[in-house]
Motif scaffolding. Structure first.
Motif, PDB file in Angstrom:
ATOM      1  N   ILE A  19       0.838  -1.209   0.000  1.00 34.19           N
ATOM      2  CA  ILE A  19       0.000   0.000   0.000  1.00 34.19           C
ATOM      3  C   ILE A  19       0.869   1.253   0.000  1.00 34.19           C
ATOM      4  O   ILE A  19       0.650   2.178  -0.784  1.00 34.19           O
ATOM      5  N   LEU A  20       1.866   1.294   0.871  1.00 33.56           N
ATOM      6  CA  LEU A  20       2.720   2.474   0.959  1.00 33.56           C
ATOM      7  C   LEU A  20       3.595   2.631  -0.277  1.00 33.56           C
ATOM      8  O   LEU A  20       3.896   3.757  -0.684  1.00 33.56           O
ATOM      9  N   ARG A  26       1.673   4.391  -2.885  1.00 33.33           N
ATOM     10  CA  ARG A  26       1.430   5.812  -2.576  1.00 33.33           C
ATOM     11  C   ARG A  26       2.693   6.463  -2.033  1.00 33.33           C
ATOM     12  O   ARG A  26       2.658   7.219  -1.058  1.00 33.33           O
ATOM     13  N   SER A  46       2.624  10.453  -1.639  1.00 29.24           N
ATOM     14  CA  SER A  46       1.689  11.113  -0.727  1.00 29.24           C
ATOM     15  C   SER A  46       1.594  10.472   0.647  1.00 29.24           C
ATOM     16  O   SER A  46       1.179  11.099   1.603  1.00 29.24           O
ATOM     17  N   VAL A  61      -0.056   7.599   3.363  1.00 26.31           N
ATOM     18  CA  VAL A  61      -1.415   7.150   3.667  1.00 26.31           C
ATOM     19  C   VAL A  61      -1.783   7.633   5.068  1.00 26.31           C
ATOM     20  O   VAL A  61      -0.973   7.526   5.995  1.00 26.31           O
ATOM     21  N   ARG A  62      -2.995   8.136   5.200  1.00 25.59           N
ATOM     22  CA  ARG A  62      -3.478   8.469   6.542  1.00 25.59           C
ATOM     23  C   ARG A  62      -3.569   7.191   7.350  1.00 25.59           C
ATOM     24  O   ARG A  62      -4.120   6.188   6.889  1.00 25.59           O
ATOM     25  N   GLU A 112      -6.872   5.465   7.597  1.00 25.30           N
ATOM     26  CA  GLU A 112      -7.344   4.724   6.423  1.00 25.30           C
ATOM     27  C   GLU A 112      -6.624   3.395   6.225  1.00 25.30           C
ATOM     28  O   GLU A 112      -7.086   2.552   5.453  1.00 25.30           O
ATOM     29  N   LEU A 113      -5.500   3.214   6.886  1.00 25.57           N
ATOM     30  CA  LEU A 113      -4.636   2.071   6.613  1.00 25.57           C
ATOM     31  C   LEU A 113      -5.306   0.724   6.865  1.00 25.57           C
ATOM     32  O   LEU A 113      -5.211  -0.186   6.037  1.00 25.57           O
ATOM     33  N   LEU A 151      -7.636  -0.261   4.070  1.00 28.68           N
ATOM     34  CA  LEU A 151      -6.877  -0.602   2.868  1.00 28.68           C
ATOM     35  C   LEU A 151      -6.248  -1.989   2.997  1.00 28.68           C
ATOM     36  O   LEU A 151      -6.234  -2.762   2.036  1.00 28.68           O
ATOM     37  N   VAL A 175      -0.018  10.722   9.034  1.00 29.20           N
ATOM     38  CA  VAL A 175       0.213  10.143   7.714  1.00 29.20           C
ATOM     39  C   VAL A 175       1.504   9.344   7.798  1.00 29.20           C
ATOM     40  O   VAL A 175       2.479   9.798   8.406  1.00 29.20           O
ATOM     41  N   LYS A 210       4.422   6.795   5.604  1.00 26.82           N
ATOM     42  CA  LYS A 210       4.970   6.457   4.298  1.00 26.82           C
ATOM     43  C   LYS A 210       6.166   5.547   4.503  1.00 26.82           C
ATOM     44  O   LYS A 210       6.646   5.381   5.631  1.00 26.82           O
TER      45      LYS A 210
END
Length: 112
Positions: free
Chosen positions: A37-38, A41, A44, A46-47, A50-51, A54, A97, A99
């Motif tokens: 996922i990271l 993205r 940007s 990920v919040r 939201e993780l 996801l 957030v 990353k």
């Protein structure tokens, strides 16, 4: 689906907190999902809020049935990856957030 019962120790970046032990297959499933996922993205991040959702979408229903609380495992594994320097919080972000760290972005990493 039959899984092994080997456990791994998950650290936390918070001083004084004791590590948590979870089943290795759960750690590997969640950590692979977080990194994927990271990676998708990378610019940007990920919040954190939201993780978990996801991760659930990525690992699928079959694993979710055996996993238990995706939110708890996502948090536990995220903290371990953070303690290992694989993921990082974006400074000054609110809400949080995360990353991939620069260290993780430079090449393949073993999550455990």
């Amino acid at each position: 689906m039959k899984h092994e019962t080997v456990k791994v120790q998950c650290s936390t970046p918070t001083p004084g907190k004791k590590p948590t032990r979870i089943l290795k297959w759960k750690y590997e499933s969640i950590s692979a999902a977080i990194i994927k996922i990271l990676s998708a993205r990378a610019n940007s991040g990920v919040r954190f809020s939201e993780l978990s959702g996801l991760v659930e979408n990525l690992i699928g229903d079959e694993v979710m049935k055996e996993l238990g609380s995706a939110s708890w495992y996502t948090t536990t594994v995220k903290l371990d990856l953070e303690a290992k320097g694989i993921v990082q919080r974006v400074p000054g972000s609110s809400p949080q957030v995360i990353k991939l760290s620069d260290k993780a972005s430079r090449g393949p990493q073993r999550a455990i």
